[in-house]
Scaffold this motif. Structure first.
Motif, PDB file in Angstrom:
ATOM      1  N   PHE A 133       0.833  -1.200   0.000  1.00  0.00           N
ATOM      2  CA  PHE A 133       0.000   0.000   0.000  1.00  0.00           C
ATOM      3  C   PHE A 133       0.863   1.243   0.000  1.00  0.00           C
ATOM      4  CE2 PHE A 133      -3.131   2.853   2.343  1.00  0.00           C
ATOM      5  CZ  PHE A 133      -3.930   3.047   1.228  1.00  0.00           C
ATOM      6  N   GLY A 134       1.939   1.223   0.790  1.00  0.00           N
ATOM      7  CA  GLY A 134       2.856   2.357   0.794  1.00  0.00           C
ATOM      8  C   GLY A 134       3.522   2.547  -0.554  1.00  0.00           C
ATOM      9  N   ALA A 135       3.894   1.440  -1.201  1.00  0.00           N
ATOM     10  CA  ALA A 135       4.513   1.521  -2.526  1.00  0.00           C
ATOM     11  C   ALA A 135       3.546   2.113  -3.540  1.00  0.00           C
ATOM     12  CB  ALA A 135       4.967   0.133  -2.981  1.00  0.00           C
ATOM     13  N   MET A 136       2.260   1.806  -3.399  1.00  0.00           N
ATOM     14  CA  MET A 136       1.272   2.386  -4.306  1.00  0.00           C
ATOM     15  C   MET A 136       1.188   3.895  -4.118  1.00  0.00           C
ATOM     16  SD  MET A 136      -1.754  -0.528  -4.216  1.00  0.00           S
ATOM     17  CE  MET A 136      -2.634   0.081  -5.672  1.00  0.00           C
ATOM     18  N   LYS A 137       1.386   4.379  -2.898  1.00  0.00           N
ATOM     19  CA  LYS A 137       1.399   5.821  -2.656  1.00  0.00           C
ATOM     20  C   LYS A 137       2.579   6.476  -3.366  1.00  0.00           C
ATOM     21  CE  LYS A 137      -2.121   5.999   0.214  1.00  0.00           C
ATOM     22  NZ  LYS A 137      -3.369   6.727  -0.120  1.00  0.00           N
ATOM     23  N   VAL A 138       3.737   5.822  -3.332  1.00  0.00           N
ATOM     24  CA  VAL A 138       4.906   6.363  -4.032  1.00  0.00           C
ATOM     25  C   VAL A 138       4.654   6.399  -5.532  1.00  0.00           C
ATOM     26  CG1 VAL A 138       7.365   6.046  -4.505  1.00  0.00           C
ATOM     27  CG2 VAL A 138       6.466   5.531  -2.234  1.00  0.00           C
ATOM     28  N   ALA A 139       4.113   5.312  -6.062  1.00  0.00           N
ATOM     29  CA  ALA A 139       3.850   5.250  -7.494  1.00  0.00           C
ATOM     30  C   ALA A 139       2.863   6.333  -7.929  1.00  0.00           C
ATOM     31  CB  ALA A 139       3.326   3.862  -7.872  1.00  0.00           C
ATOM     32  N   LEU A 156      16.121   9.445  -3.852  1.00  0.00           N
ATOM     33  CA  LEU A 156      16.054  10.354  -2.702  1.00  0.00           C
ATOM     34  C   LEU A 156      15.166   9.806  -1.594  1.00  0.00           C
ATOM     35  CD1 LEU A 156      15.706  13.774  -4.583  1.00  0.00           C
ATOM     36  CD2 LEU A 156      17.695  12.989  -3.266  1.00  0.00           C
ATOM     37  N   LEU A 157      14.153   9.043  -1.968  1.00  0.00           N
ATOM     38  CA  LEU A 157      13.192   8.542  -0.991  1.00  0.00           C
ATOM     39  C   LEU A 157      13.676   7.304  -0.250  1.00  0.00           C
ATOM     40  CD1 LEU A 157       9.903   8.941  -3.049  1.00  0.00           C
ATOM     41  CD2 LEU A 157      10.423  10.105  -0.901  1.00  0.00           C
ATOM     42  N   GLU A 158      14.693   6.647  -0.755  1.00  0.00           N
ATOM     43  CA  GLU A 158      15.096   5.357  -0.186  1.00  0.00           C
ATOM     44  C   GLU A 158      15.375   5.449   1.313  1.00  0.00           C
ATOM     45  OE1 GLU A 158      18.007   1.595  -1.210  1.00  0.00           O
ATOM     46  OE2 GLU A 158      18.494   3.575  -2.027  1.00  0.00           O
ATOM     47  N   GLU A 159      16.004   6.529   1.750  1.00  0.00           N
ATOM     48  CA  GLU A 159      16.326   6.664   3.164  1.00  0.00           C
ATOM     49  C   GLU A 159      15.206   7.325   3.955  1.00  0.00           C
ATOM     50  OE1 GLU A 159      19.000   5.360   4.500  1.00  0.00           O
ATOM     51  OE2 GLU A 159      19.625   4.617   2.532  1.00  0.00           O
ATOM     52  N   ASP A 167       0.251   7.483   4.799  1.00  0.00           N
ATOM     53  CA  ASP A 167       0.001   8.909   4.580  1.00  0.00           C
ATOM     54  C   ASP A 167       1.292   9.708   4.655  1.00  0.00           C
ATOM     55  OD1 ASP A 167      -2.024  10.957   4.082  1.00  0.00           O
ATOM     56  OD2 ASP A 167      -1.491  11.725   6.055  1.00  0.00           O
ATOM     57  N   GLN A 168       2.175   9.339   5.563  1.00  0.00           N
ATOM     58  CA  GLN A 168       3.477   9.998   5.629  1.00  0.00           C
ATOM     59  C   GLN A 168       4.292   9.705   4.371  1.00  0.00           C
ATOM     60  OE1 GLN A 168       4.551   8.158   9.377  1.00  0.00           O
ATOM     61  NE2 GLN A 168       4.452  10.116  10.437  1.00  0.00           N
ATOM     62  N   ILE A 169       4.177   8.484   3.862  1.00  0.00           N
ATOM     63  CA  ILE A 169       4.858   8.131   2.608  1.00  0.00           C
ATOM     64  C   ILE A 169       4.328   8.974   1.462  1.00  0.00           C
ATOM     65  CG2 ILE A 169       5.057   6.294   0.867  1.00  0.00           C
ATOM     66  CD1 ILE A 169       5.343   4.306   3.160  1.00  0.00           C
ATOM     67  N   ARG A 170       3.003   9.140   1.404  1.00  0.00           N
ATOM     68  CA  ARG A 170       2.401   9.961   0.346  1.00  0.00           C
ATOM     69  C   ARG A 170       2.955  11.374   0.381  1.00  0.00           C
ATOM     70  NH1 ARG A 170      -1.193  13.852   0.257  1.00  0.00           N
ATOM     71  NH2 ARG A 170      -1.689  13.609   2.473  1.00  0.00           N
ATOM     72  N   LYS A 171       3.014  11.959   1.577  1.00  0.00           N
ATOM     73  CA  LYS A 171       3.501  13.331   1.696  1.00  0.00           C
ATOM     74  C   LYS A 171       4.975  13.430   1.332  1.00  0.00           C
ATOM     75  CE  LYS A 171       0.149  15.034   5.071  1.00  0.00           C
ATOM     76  NZ  LYS A 171      -0.056  15.694   6.379  1.00  0.00           N
ATOM     77  N   ALA A 172       5.776  12.474   1.784  1.00  0.00           N
ATOM     78  CA  ALA A 172       7.205  12.500   1.464  1.00  0.00           C
ATOM     79  C   ALA A 172       7.428  12.340  -0.031  1.00  0.00           C
ATOM     80  CB  ALA A 172       7.930  11.396   2.228  1.00  0.00           C
ATOM     81  N   ALA A 177       8.764  14.551  -5.308  1.00  0.00           N
ATOM     82  CA  ALA A 177       8.426  14.696  -6.722  1.00  0.00           C
ATOM     83  C   ALA A 177       8.381  16.165  -7.122  1.00  0.00           C
ATOM     84  CB  ALA A 177       7.082  14.025  -7.017  1.00  0.00           C
ATOM     85  N   THR A 178       7.861  16.999  -6.233  1.00  0.00           N
ATOM     86  CA  THR A 178       7.789  18.436  -6.517  1.00  0.00           C
ATOM     87  C   THR A 178       9.181  19.047  -6.623  1.00  0.00           C
ATOM     88  OG1 THR A 178       5.650  18.620  -5.410  1.00  0.00           O
ATOM     89  CG2 THR A 178       6.910  20.639  -5.674  1.00  0.00           C
ATOM     90  N   THR A 179      10.098  18.588  -5.776  1.00  0.00           N
ATOM     91  CA  THR A 179      11.444  19.177  -5.790  1.00  0.00           C
ATOM     92  C   THR A 179      12.254  18.779  -7.017  1.00  0.00           C
ATOM     93  OG1 THR A 179      12.346  17.343  -4.461  1.00  0.00           O
ATOM     94  CG2 THR A 179      11.528  19.290  -3.280  1.00  0.00           C
ATOM     95  N   VAL A 180      12.006  17.588  -7.563  1.00  0.00           N
ATOM     96  CA  VAL A 180      12.804  17.158  -8.720  1.00  0.00           C
ATOM     97  C   VAL A 180      12.272  17.739 -10.031  1.00  0.00           C
ATOM     98  CG1 VAL A 180      13.573  15.036  -7.593  1.00  0.00           C
ATOM     99  CG2 VAL A 180      11.543  14.982  -9.049  1.00  0.00           C
TER     100      VAL A 180
END
Length: 420
Positions: A133-139, A156-159, A167-172, A177-180
């Motif tokens: 589920f967290g991976a789906m948020k990243v995708a 950048l997200l690996e660490e 929800d924290q994963i979604r925000k991170a 994504a916005t910064t890159v």
């Protein structure tokens, strides 16, 4: 066993050679890993665990599920490659896994992203550190990026992802994504805001749902929604409706008979550095209760004709609030305001209720010598405020303002932490 097996593994009394072309061995190995008789022994032993071991087993099970989900994503991606990305793959997966079509389509899309654009996230699943589920948020958060930018964001997200809830994963992931691709984030935000719409969905037993999709975040983020009801006069003793029912009734009354199109005053809490406000850089800003937003949208909100700005001095390294502009309230009101602006959200890790809608609590209880000042006060939503009174729960504030929440027993080494 196939001669090409790269290595062997014994599971459930069988010896398997693992090779990419040994279909039967792969399926049999998975079946043995999840064999019901083997799991039955584990389930039986769970009934005799103490509280700490119960948590440890739940964590180990979650890690194992994440590893199995990574295998499933790889299998779905491989199927999609065999079918050359045909649309019929969705139906094939839906039939095989008893999924709804829309969920099957999402799973195939995420599988393709993880195996091509997000290898680090997939690697975290292999280690049991991120759930499916967290991976789906990243995708989802990186879907709009180019392949090159997605790979950069993934690295950048690996660490940053281990230990975070979805929800924290979604925000991170959204922030990264916005910064890159800051220019792309601006265009995407503008496109989405232009697509706002009102939808009606008929329900059962005499109800229907009205939903505003893609509404402007500064008008839709709590406590904006229903704030008039919340800040209004006390309800009469004869009022039996809940706050949620009142908000729904007020919204429908305004929609049907209110002054449509007239701009109402709303209150949001936007955190943006001075250089971004001045247009000298484009760092993402944070809208409390929502998450990070592109710099262009933040400036749009902050430069509105009726916007009221506040000076907030923060530590340049940690972002910790050090001082607020004063002069609007008595000292006690100023401390209240300072703590809420500093905390932004409920301080229990993983809870994102706005601090402005929270209780203020003494980290050192008043009866134990605590002080009513910014060093001792912390924002908790009502649910988490009550949690501290549950047996074996405690928390403390570090000198830098970091919040440490200790579940189960205070002598446990595991704890959750959250910086403001």
């Amino acid at each position: 066993m196939a001669d090409s097996a790269a290595r062997s593994k014994s599971v459930g009394g069988r010896l398997y050679g693992l090779s990419v072309d040994t279909h039967n061995a792969t399926v049999a190995l998975l079946e043995d890993l999840t064999d019901s008789s083997f799991l039955e022994d584990i389930n039986t032993s769970v009934c005799s665990l103490d509280d700490r071991d119960s948590v440890a087993v739940a964590q180990a099970a979650s890690e194992g599920i994440a590893r199995l989900e990574a295998i499933r994503f790889r299998a779905l991606a491989q199927l999609n490659r065999h079918r050359d990305g045909a649309r019929s793959v969705t139906q094939e997966v839906a039939f095989a896994l008893s999924f709804m079509d829309n969920h099957a389509a999402a799973m195939v899309a995420v599988a393709d992203a993880l195996t091509t654009r997000l290898p680090c996230t997939l690697g975290l699943m292999d280690r049991g550190l991120v759930s499916g589920f967290g991976a789906m948020k990243v995708a989802a958060a990186t879907a709009w990026l180019s392949d090159e930018d997605a790979l950069a964001a993934d690295a950048l997200l690996e660490e940053r992802l281990p230990g975070k809830n979805p929800d924290q994963i979604r925000k991170a992931a959204s922030y990264t994504a916005t910064t890159v691709d800051r220019e792309g984030a601006d265009k995407r935000t503008e496109h989405h805001r232009e697509g706002r719409r009102l939808t009606l969905r008929q329900g059962e037993t005499g109800v229907a749902s009205i939903e505003i999709e893609d509404g402007p975040v500064e008008k839709s983020t709590p406590p904006t929604v229903g704030s008039t009801v919340k800040r209004g006069r006390s309800r009469p003793a004869t009022e039996t409706r809940t706050l949620d029912q009142l908000r729904a009734d007020v919204a429908l009354d305004l929609l049907l008979g209110g002054q449509g199109g007239v701009s109402e005053r709303t209150e949001v809490f936007l955190y943006m550095d001075l250089f971004t406000y001045l247009g000298l850089n484009n760092n993402p800003a944070e809208l409390a209760g929502h998450g990070h937003i592109p710099a262009s949208l933040a400036r749009h909100i902050a430069t509105g004709p009726n916007a009221v700005l506040r000076r907030i001095i923060t530590d340049p390294l940690s972002g910790q609030v050090k001082d607020l502009g004063r002069g609007r309230y008595r000292p006690t009101a100023g401390v209240d305001e300072y703590v809420r602006v500093r905390d932004r959200e409920c301080r229990r890790p993983g809870c994102h209720r706005l601090a402005q809608a929270c209780d203020l609590d003494h980290s050192v209880p008043w009866q134990s010598g605590g002080h009513t000042d910014a060093d001792d006060l912390v924002s908790f939503c009502r649910r988490d405020h009550r949690l501290k009174d549950e047996p074996d729960w405690s928390y403390r504030l570090a000198p830098d303002g970091t919040h440490r929440h200790h579940p189960y027993r205070t002598d446990l080494r595991q704890h959750a932490s959250a910086a403001p």
